[in-house]
Write a protein that holds these residues in place. Structure first.
Motif, PDB file in Angstrom:
ATOM      1  N   TYR A 229       0.993  -1.055  -0.141  1.00  0.00           N
ATOM      2  CA  TYR A 229       0.122  -0.046  -0.119  1.00  0.00           C
ATOM      3  C   TYR A 229       1.031   1.355   0.102  1.00  0.00           C
ATOM      4  N   ARG A 233       0.855   4.264  -3.025  1.00  0.00           N
ATOM      5  CA  ARG A 233       0.555   5.700  -2.772  1.00  0.00           C
ATOM      6  C   ARG A 233       1.528   6.444  -3.410  1.00  0.00           C
ATOM      7  N   VAL A 236       0.994   7.269  -6.995  1.00  0.00           N
ATOM      8  CA  VAL A 236       0.106   8.083  -7.194  1.00  0.00           C
ATOM      9  C   VAL A 236       0.371   9.656  -6.961  1.00  0.00           C
ATOM     10  N   ASP A 237       1.095   9.764  -5.657  1.00  0.00           N
ATOM     11  CA  ASP A 237       1.575  11.027  -5.310  1.00  0.00           C
ATOM     12  C   ASP A 237       2.865  11.758  -6.133  1.00  0.00           C
ATOM     13  N   ASP A 294      -8.023   6.446  -8.953  1.00  0.00           N
ATOM     14  CA  ASP A 294      -8.975   5.905  -7.900  1.00  0.00           C
ATOM     15  C   ASP A 294      -8.649   4.446  -7.796  1.00  0.00           C
ATOM     16  N   ARG A 297      -5.799   3.980  -5.527  1.00  0.00           N
ATOM     17  CA  ARG A 297      -6.091   4.398  -4.012  1.00  0.00           C
ATOM     18  C   ARG A 297      -7.085   3.504  -3.335  1.00  0.00           C
ATOM     19  N   ASN A 298      -8.001   2.804  -3.986  1.00  0.00           N
ATOM     20  CA  ASN A 298      -8.715   1.826  -3.602  1.00  0.00           C
ATOM     21  C   ASN A 298      -8.000   0.499  -2.917  1.00  0.00           C
ATOM     22  N   ASP A 301      -5.874   1.095   0.078  1.00  0.00           N
ATOM     23  CA  ASP A 301      -6.847   1.356   1.248  1.00  0.00           C
ATOM     24  C   ASP A 301      -7.087  -0.136   1.558  1.00  0.00           C
TER      25      ASP A 301
END
Length: 679
Positions: A229, A233, A236-237, A294, A297-298, A301
């Motif tokens: 995870y 992330r 993405v960032d 999206d 990110r899901n 999570d």
């Protein structure tokens, strides 16, 4: 990488750390000078705030350098001390400077030359103190130029109430490295502020270089080897940051969705990539970049939730016997300072790895102490396990993630003085553990009693005692020849010593005399891991033979079938399926049988001996190189000089006289008169 390259890289890292230590020392001197002043000017407080922010940003740079040194250095214990010393120094200085700033009493009005305040007049008399806006620092990295430029322009340059000389001062204090060199030669004056700012923009406002750097950062993302995870992330960032920067530079990034999705999806791990293909196949239209982000990110999570659920389940071994409780945390301020360097073993002020008492223990005893205090086996700190430990250092013997002090040597008992064979340990994986019958008994010697831990075993025809307990009690050895003991796998072992014991119960007047064979070690620690006894419903009206049956400890005596049936009784108490059984005995109630640990794996040990010592000795004899050292005449003279003249100074250092090829009188001759004449 060769050894010379490793040494060179380590030397470079140590120099970089030395530069950071020098900057920290200069800041410490600056803080001491401020604290010695009775009346500190307001400008000094602003300087202190800027310097403190730079020191705070220096901590992450120190962490990166120290982590690399930990990996390359051969002595991790020394590096742990160095890290703790510098971290404490950072924290202490930042705390002192923050206290000075808090007690300064300087009002930061929103309408008087304050770069950190909001310039909206609506907040002028609202009574709300807005958070401080800290000036960013810029070290010449093109990837950080746009962020630095926008922040500096909005906070400092566009503020018309700040004089140009102050703006120039803020600009110089915010620049580091190659960026500071650009304006270093410009004279510090108010009229030169615009010159310095324009020169800085001219140097770093290079659109081609900025675009190339951001595109390089996008295409140089490391492929993911496993799903995580944190990694998802970060992707993405990282991608969004560089795409926004490229959009600011005027590139049409809103039309790159398909290209970016293809590039990033090819760098995902196999499992995440398969999930993305399944998700994408549900739609017949082209997927947008926002949909892709999206999904990531899901997915992150879900992985994070799964990770923390697994971590929580590892910490709680048995959920059936746990009650759901709601806890609240409160923070209380106290004047007493808690010393985190207090040793848990000897209660003195030093780290555990420097404790002489801890070092004097056997490996099994050290492991028992670590298990008792719930410490990490790698760094000897609490709050995490060895798998989660961020310390990069590893065992110097096997290169695995545990401290060298708790390294278990596979051939730990390879040389046994009273046996002619080499012990070999086998282990199998099991989800449950089996408790063996142990008891704390008293050994009587010269009207004195000594407490020892005994293992009751009907599978042995003789009783045994460890050599260490025999030496501690000073027992007399029985005369007679050696005894041949046959064990598992039909392996033979010759035992040459035996002695007589008088054993006494702790809970009644029962006594028994036993003849024991002397061996270096009976078995490993029993049980092999700490047992959770919260869910065991033991009767409260019985006295256990071994009150600490659940805690891993050494075994001093093995009582075999020759005395077993004189000790145990006929009463049994069964605690249920997959739970131990209580057996009545003269020493108290024995606890033995299977016990469910609710852990993924545990080890079951089976110790036996094999006749391989002679084969190993022949192997060593063939492969060993000659160890005879031949010295030259001068080397032999130096060796003799050291043996005859070395001594130990009171401070612990060694001293030895310098060896001369010939005496000074003979070597110098009549040079005194020549030297006197020259003088």
């Amino acid at each position: 990488m060769s050894e010379s390259e490793l040494k060179m890289e380590l030397s470079t890292l140590v120099k970089q750390r030395g530069i950071i230590k020098g900057r920290l020392t200069r800041f410490e001197q600056y803080v001491k000078e401020l604290t010695s002043l009775k009346d500190i000017p307001a400008l000094k407080y602003k300087e202190l705030e800027l310097k403190t922010s730079k020191i705070q940003s220096l901590i992450s740079e120190f962490e990166d350098i120290q982590n690399k040194i930990d990996i390359l250095h051969s002595d991790p214990d020394e590096q742990i001390q160095e890290r703790e010393m510098l971290e404490n120094k950072f924290i202490n200085l930042i705390a002192i400077s923050q206290e000075l700033l808090d007690n300064s009493g300087v009002k930061k009005e929103t309408d008087h030359n304050d770069q950190f305040s909001s310039n909206y007049s609506s907040h002028k008399h609202s009574g709300i103190k807005l958070p401080t806006i800290k000036l960013p620092t810029f070290d010449g990295n093109y990837l950080k130029w746009l962020e630095f430029k926008d922040t500096f322009l909005s906070v400092v340059d566009s503020n018309l109430e700040i004089p140009h000389i102050n703006k120039f001062h803020y600009l110089r204090s915010a620049l580091e490295g190659s960026a500071a060199v650009v304006i270093k030669s410009i004279e510090f004056s108010a009229k030169n502020y615009k010159v310095a700012w324009d020169l800085l923009c001219q140097r770093f406002e290079n659109k081609d270089i900025l675009v190339n750097n951001h595109l390089t950062a996008l295409f140089n993302i490391e492929p993911l080897k496993r799903e995580s995870y944190k990694s998802l992330r970060f992707i993405v960032d990282h991608v969004m940051k560089h795409l926004r920067a490229l959009e600011t530079l005027g590139l049409p990034t809103n039309k790159w969705d398909i290209l970016i999705i293809f590039m990033i999806s090819s760098m995902l791990d196999l499992h995440t990539a398969r999930k993305w293909q399944e998700h994408k196949s549900k739609s017949s239209e082209l997927v947008l970049l926002t949909d892709f982000f999206d999904f990531l990110r899901n997915r992150a999570d879900i992985l994070e939730t799964s990770y923390f659920n697994n971590t929580h389940s590892d910490k709680v071994p048995d959920h059936k016997h746990k009650t759901n409780t709601h806890s609240k945390s409160f923070v209380a301020a106290v004047d007493k300072k808690v010393n985190n360097n207090e040793c848990l073993v000897c209660k003195e002020i030093h780290p555990l790895y420097l404790c002489d008492k801890f070092k004097g223990m056997t490996v099994d005893e050290r492991l028992g102490e670590i298990t008792k205090f719930n410490l990490c086996k790698n760094c000897f700190r609490s709050g995490h396990n060895a798998y989660q430990c961020r310390l990069k250092a590893m065992c110097r013997t096997c290169k695995k993630k545990h401290n060298t002090l708790v390294h278990v040597t596979q051939t730990e008992n390879s040389e046994q003085p009273s046996t002619s064979s080499l012990p070999v340990s086998l282990s199998v994986v099991s989800s449950d553990q089996v408790l063996l019958s142990t008891a704390l008994i008293q050994v009587v010697k010269d009207k004195k009693t000594y407490t020892a831990r005994a293992l009751l075993d009907t599978g042995s025809q003789s009783s045994f005692i460890t050599e260490s307990l025999k030496e501690k009690l000073g027992l007399v050895i029985n005369p007679g020849g050696s005894v041949n003991v046959c064990g598992i796998n039909n392996s033979n072992c010759s035992i040459k010593q035996s002695c007589n014991l008088k054993l006494k119960s702790r809970c009644n007047s029962f006594e028994i005399k036993v003849k024991c064979l002397v061996v270096p070690r009976i078995t490993g620690i029993l049980p092999n891991s700490l047992i959770n006894t919260e869910y065991l419903k033991l009767p409260s009206n019985i006295e256990l033979a071994d009150p600490n049956y659940f805690f891993p400890s050494e075994v001093d005596i093995l009582l075999g079938a020759d005395v077993y049936w004189d000790i145990v009784g006929s009463n049994l108490i069964k605690l249920g399926n997959k739970n131990p059984v209580l057996q009545e005995s003269k020493f108290g109630w024995l606890v033995s049988g299977p016990i469910s640990t609710q852990q993924p794996t545990s080890q079951v040990y089976c110790n036996f001996t094999q006749e391989i010592k002679e084969s190993l000795e022949r192997f060593w004899t063939i492969d060993d190189l000659p160890v005879t050292k031949t010295y030259s005449v001068e080397e032999q003279l130096c060796e003799n000089n050291f043996i005859e003249n070395f001594s130990r100074l009171p401070n612990g250092r060694f001293a030895v006289t310098m060896p001369f090829k010939e005496s000074p009188e003979e070597a110098l001759g009549n040079s005194y008169y020549i030297a006197k004449k020259c003088f």
